[in-house]
Design a protein around this motif. Structure first.
Motif, PDB file in Angstrom:
ATOM      1  N   ALA A  66     -61.362  29.469  21.366  1.00 28.77           N
ATOM      2  CA  ALA A  66     -62.728  29.978  21.285  1.00 28.77           C
ATOM      3  C   ALA A  66     -62.703  31.422  20.833  1.00 28.77           C
ATOM      4  CB  ALA A  66     -63.401  29.851  22.645  1.00 28.77           C
ATOM      5  N   MET A  67     -63.816  31.858  20.299  1.00 32.06           N
ATOM      6  CA  MET A  67     -63.922  33.210  19.777  1.00 32.06           C
ATOM      7  C   MET A  67     -63.733  34.219  20.914  1.00 32.06           C
ATOM      8  SD  MET A  67     -64.616  34.140  16.735  1.00 32.06           S
ATOM      9  CE  MET A  67     -65.415  35.267  15.688  1.00 32.06           C
ATOM     10  N   HIS A  68     -62.935  35.260  20.726  1.00 30.44           N
ATOM     11  CA  HIS A  68     -62.638  36.330  21.676  1.00 30.44           C
ATOM     12  C   HIS A  68     -62.026  35.771  22.943  1.00 30.44           C
ATOM     13  CE1 HIS A  68     -64.797  38.986  19.019  1.00 30.44           C
ATOM     14  NE2 HIS A  68     -65.903  38.241  19.116  1.00 30.44           N
ATOM     15  N   ALA A  69     -61.174  34.754  22.836  1.00 29.83           N
ATOM     16  CA  ALA A  69     -60.551  34.167  24.018  1.00 29.83           C
ATOM     17  C   ALA A  69     -59.298  34.905  24.426  1.00 29.83           C
ATOM     18  CB  ALA A  69     -60.207  32.700  23.757  1.00 29.83           C
ATOM     19  N   PHE A  70     -58.780  35.804  23.637  1.00 31.87           N
ATOM     20  CA  PHE A  70     -57.544  36.508  23.997  1.00 31.87           C
ATOM     21  C   PHE A  70     -57.819  37.658  24.889  1.00 31.87           C
ATOM     22  CE2 PHE A  70     -56.417  34.398  19.973  1.00 31.87           C
ATOM     23  CZ  PHE A  70     -55.334  33.702  20.425  1.00 31.87           C
ATOM     24  N   LYS A 104     -57.657  22.085  18.269  1.00 33.39           N
ATOM     25  CA  LYS A 104     -58.821  22.908  17.993  1.00 33.39           C
ATOM     26  C   LYS A 104     -58.429  24.379  18.143  1.00 33.39           C
ATOM     27  CE  LYS A 104     -62.324  19.638  19.437  1.00 33.39           C
ATOM     28  NZ  LYS A 104     -63.450  19.384  20.335  1.00 33.39           N
ATOM     29  N   PRO A 105     -58.994  25.244  17.311  1.00 33.72           N
ATOM     30  CA  PRO A 105     -58.665  26.667  17.437  1.00 33.72           C
ATOM     31  C   PRO A 105     -59.263  27.214  18.740  1.00 33.72           C
ATOM     32  CG  PRO A 105     -60.383  26.321  15.819  1.00 33.72           C
ATOM     33  CD  PRO A 105     -59.904  24.983  16.224  1.00 33.72           C
TER      34      PRO A 105
END
Length: 95
Positions: A91-95, A88-89
């Motif tokens: 999560a959004m803004h996880a970096f 799964k990619p």
């Protein structure tokens, strides 16, 4: 599919009649002959119900609908099994 004879017969209708039948090709000629022999034996109105199996075989030979559906299902299953499963990619803004 309806089978009919011309309103009037002449040499032109005799020459062009086989163009509408499946007798010119090798693949469906036997199926059409069985169907026509059945219609000739029972007559067309009664033959519509008695010769339904022959009609279905002839129609399948001409259209190859079941065969193409089966080929499409096999191709879809091959594609489904050949696809790799990815993670799964993030999560959004996880970096």
């Amino acid at each position: 599919m309806s089978f009919f004879s011309p309103f009037f017969r002449n040499p032109i209708t005799d020459l062009t009649g086989p163009l509408v039948s499946a007798q010119t090709g090798l693949r469906c000629a036997d199926f059409e002959m069985r169907l026509m022999n059945c219609y000739e034996a029972y007559g067309y109105p009664k033959g519509m119900e008695v010769c339904q199996a022959y009609y279905d075989d002839f129609k399948e030979c001409c259209t190859r609908e079941k065969q193409m559906t089966r080929v499409q299902l096999i191709q879809n299953e091959r594609e489904r099994q050949a696809k790799p499963e990815y993670e799964k990619p993030p999560a959004m803004h996880a970096f």
